[in-house]
Design an enzyme around this catalytic site. Sequence first.
Site, PDB file in Angstrom:
ATOM      1  N   CYS A 210       0.858  -1.189   0.000  1.00  0.00           N
ATOM      2  CA  CYS A 210       0.000   0.000   0.000  1.00  0.00           C
ATOM      3  C   CYS A 210       0.888   1.231   0.000  1.00  0.00           C
ATOM      4  O   CYS A 210       2.107   1.123  -0.134  1.00  0.00           O
ATOM      5  CB  CYS A 210      -0.984   0.001   1.161  1.00  0.00           C
ATOM      6  SG  CYS A 210      -0.275   0.312   2.779  1.00  0.00           S
ATOM      7  N   ALA A 211       0.313   2.379   0.165  1.00  0.00           N
ATOM      8  CA  ALA A 211       1.070   3.624   0.075  1.00  0.00           C
ATOM      9  C   ALA A 211       2.220   3.656   1.081  1.00  0.00           C
ATOM     10  O   ALA A 211       3.355   3.957   0.724  1.00  0.00           O
ATOM     11  CB  ALA A 211       0.151   4.823   0.255  1.00  0.00           C
TER      12      ALA A 211
END
Length: 102
Positions: A7-8
């Site tokens: 994810c980010a």
Amino acid sequence: MKVLLVCAGGMSTSIIMKKMRDYARTNDIDDFEVQATGVGSFRDVIDAFDVVLLGPQISYRFDEIAGVAGSKKPVGVIAPTDYALGNCQAIFKQVESLLKGE
């Protein structure tokens, strides 16, 4: 099976990671390993995993990550609803489908 969650920043996927570990334990899924990482460091660990799942918030990076993974390693994006709810049953089905080449 070894699953890499990306994810980010690795924070939200760490929640999914914990839920997946619990689900695997509860459902007697042996030979399961999962790790969460941020998109900035996935290259450092990707080779150690069988499948890569992206958080929906970075789905726009799919082509880049799939390119790094190459044809040997399937990459998928977790459905937003499954991600938000931590629907591990659906996420495990997605992993199995990806590993089968579906």
